[in-house]
Motif scaffolding. Structure first.
Motif, PDB file in Angstrom:
ATOM      1  N   GLY A   1       1.140  -1.319   0.176  1.00 41.21           N
ATOM      2  CA  GLY A   1      -0.137   0.227  -0.059  1.00 41.21           C
ATOM      3  C   GLY A   1       0.677   1.174  -0.560  1.00 41.21           C
ATOM      4  O   GLY A   1      -0.035   2.331   0.325  1.00 41.21           O
TER       5      GLY A   1
ATOM      6  N   GLU B   1       2.879   3.787  -1.704  1.00 39.07           N
ATOM      7  CA  GLU B   1       2.734   4.313  -2.891  1.00 39.07           C
ATOM      8  C   GLU B   1       4.425   4.896  -3.436  1.00 39.07           C
ATOM      9  O   GLU B   1       4.828   5.912  -2.519  1.00 39.07           O
ATOM     10  CB  GLU B   1       1.668   5.389  -3.037  1.00 39.07           C
ATOM     11  N   ASN B   2       5.241   4.198  -4.293  1.00 37.98           N
ATOM     12  CA  ASN B   2       6.072   4.938  -4.731  1.00 37.98           C
ATOM     13  C   ASN B   2       7.213   4.741  -3.645  1.00 37.98           C
ATOM     14  O   ASN B   2       8.023   5.849  -3.417  1.00 37.98           O
ATOM     15  CB  ASN B   2       6.160   6.183  -5.540  1.00 37.98           C
TER      16      ASN B   2
ATOM     17  N   ALA C   1       5.535   8.970   1.020  1.00 38.26           N
ATOM     18  CA  ALA C   1       4.585   8.379   1.726  1.00 38.26           C
ATOM     19  C   ALA C   1       4.876   7.980   3.547  1.00 38.26           C
ATOM     20  O   ALA C   1       4.284   8.055   4.367  1.00 38.26           O
ATOM     21  CB  ALA C   1       4.201   7.143   0.847  1.00 38.26           C
TER      22      ALA C   1
ATOM     23  N   ARG D   1      -0.563   4.107   3.360  1.00 42.80           N
ATOM     24  CA  ARG D   1      -0.361   2.954   2.587  1.00 42.80           C
ATOM     25  C   ARG D   1      -2.311   3.414   2.286  1.00 42.80           C
ATOM     26  O   ARG D   1      -3.029   3.754   3.284  1.00 42.80           O
ATOM     27  CB  ARG D   1      -0.512   1.611   3.806  1.00 42.80           C
ATOM     28  N   LYS D   2      -1.845   2.953   0.520  1.00 42.69           N
ATOM     29  CA  LYS D   2      -3.344   2.898  -0.002  1.00 42.69           C
ATOM     30  C   LYS D   2      -4.311   1.557   0.111  1.00 42.69           C
ATOM     31  O   LYS D   2      -2.804   1.175   0.123  1.00 42.69           O
ATOM     32  CB  LYS D   2      -3.218   4.248  -0.656  1.00 42.69           C
ATOM     33  N   ASN D   3      -5.034   1.573   0.061  1.00 41.38           N
ATOM     34  CA  ASN D   3      -6.016   0.121  -0.680  1.00 41.38           C
ATOM     35  C   ASN D   3      -5.428  -0.419   0.813  1.00 41.38           C
ATOM     36  O   ASN D   3      -5.324  -1.677  -0.390  1.00 41.38           O
ATOM     37  CB  ASN D   3      -6.048   0.226  -1.892  1.00 41.38           C
TER      38      ASN D   3
END
Length: 254
Positions: free
Chosen positions: A207, A209-210, A242, A251-253
Motif C-alpha cells: 500500500g 505509493e512509490n 509516503a 498506505r493506500k488500499n
C-alpha cells in the motif's frame, strides 16, 4: 560529470545487491573507476562484466579480507573515495525477546565493518589530499522504533562513528558524508531481515505509493561524491513522500 570527476576512483562495499550494486552502476556511468566489494563472487563477476567495475570478493568483517582488499586496491592504483554501503538488519524482536546472534551480526556488519574498512583506507585517503568517506546509515540510526532496537542500536552506532570521523579527519581534507535512507524497497533487505519470509517482506511495502528504490539512493550517493570537494553534505535524509517519519507511513488500499 563535474570537472572534478575524471579519473576518480571509489571502493564500494555491499556491491552484490541493492543500493551497493546501484551505486557501482551510477559511478561507472560517471566514468569513475570502481572497486566493487561484496562476499558473493558470482554476483560481483556479473556486475563487473556488465559495468567494467573491478570485482573484489571480500567479507568486510574479516581482518584478513580487509587487508587483502587494501592490497589489491593499492596495487591497482588506489582510490580517493570509500563508500561504505554494506550492512543490514536481522529480526524485528523487541528488547525483551532479543536474539544475541542477530544483534552481534548487525553490529559486526554495520559498525565494525564500517570501522575496519575506514581504518584500513584512511592512510590512502589522507595521502590523496582530497579523500571522501561516505557512510550509508539509516533513519533507523536517528529515531528508534518498537521492534527495531537491534538495528537502531547498530545504525545509531554507525551514525556516531560517522560524526566523530568527520571531526577527526577535517584537518586531512577528508570529507565525511552520511546518507540516511528511510523506506527503500530492494531485492533483499526486508527478506533478509524477516528470515526469508517473502510474504512478510512484501507486506512491509504493501500500500505504500512509490517507496524509494536502490537507484534513487544511488543517485544521491553519486551526487554527493561528485560535488566539488569543498562541498561536504554532512547528512542527507532521504525518504519517500509516503513516509513522513519512521512511525508514519501512508498506505493506500489496505
Amino acid at each position: 560529470m563535474t570537472e572534478e570527476t575524471p579519473n576518480k576512483s571509489a571502493v564500494v562495499t555491499g556491491a552484490s545487491t541493492g543500493i551497493g550494486e546501484a551505486t557501482v552502476r551510477a559511478l561507472r556511468k560517471e566514468g569513475w573507476n570502481v572497486f566493487a566489494v561484496a562476499r558473493r563472487e558470482e554476483r560481483l563477476a556479473t556486475l563487473a562484466a556488465e559495468t567494467g567495475a573491478v570485482a573484489i570478493p571480500a567479507d568486510i568483517t574479516q581482518d584478513a579480507d580487509v587487508a587483502q582488499l587494501l592490497a589489491e586496491v593499492t596495487e591497482a592504483g588506489g582510490a580517493d573515495t570509500l563508500v561504505n554501503i554494506a550492512g543490514g538488519a536481522r529480526g524485528t524482536d523487541k528488547v525483551g525477546e532479543a536474539k544475541t546472534d542477530d544483534w552481534t551480526w548487525m553490529f559486526e556488519v554495520n559498525v565494525l565493518g564500517t570501522m575496519k574498512l575506514t581504518r584500513a583506507f584512511l592512510p590512502m585517503l589522507r595521502a590523496n589530499g582530497k579523500g571522501t568517506v561516505l557512510n550509508l546509515t539509516s533513519t533507523a540510526g536517528l529515531v528508534a522504533y518498537e521492534g527495531g532496537a537491534g538495528y537502531n542500536a547498530a545504525k545509531f552506532g554507525q551514525h556516531a562513528l560517522t560524526g566523530a570521523l568527520r571531526l577527526e579527519e577535517a584537518e586531512h581534507n577528508i570529507r565525511v558524508i552520511e546518507i540516511a535512507p528511510g523506506m527503500v524497497q530492494t531485492e533483499e533487505f526486508s527478506l533478509n531481515r524477516l528470515g526469508g519470509d517473502r510474504t512478510a517482506a512484501e507486506n512491509v511495502y504493501q500500500g505504500v505509493e512509490n517507496p524509494l528504490t536502490a537507484e534513487d539512493v544511488a543517485d544521491v550517493v553519486r551526487y554527493a561524491v561528485t560535488a566539488p570537494h569543498h562541498v561536504n553534505l554532512d547528512q542527507i535524509v532521504i525518504r519517500p513522500v509516503a513516509q513522513a517519519a519512521n512511525h508514519k507511513v501512508i498506505r493506500k488500499n489496505t
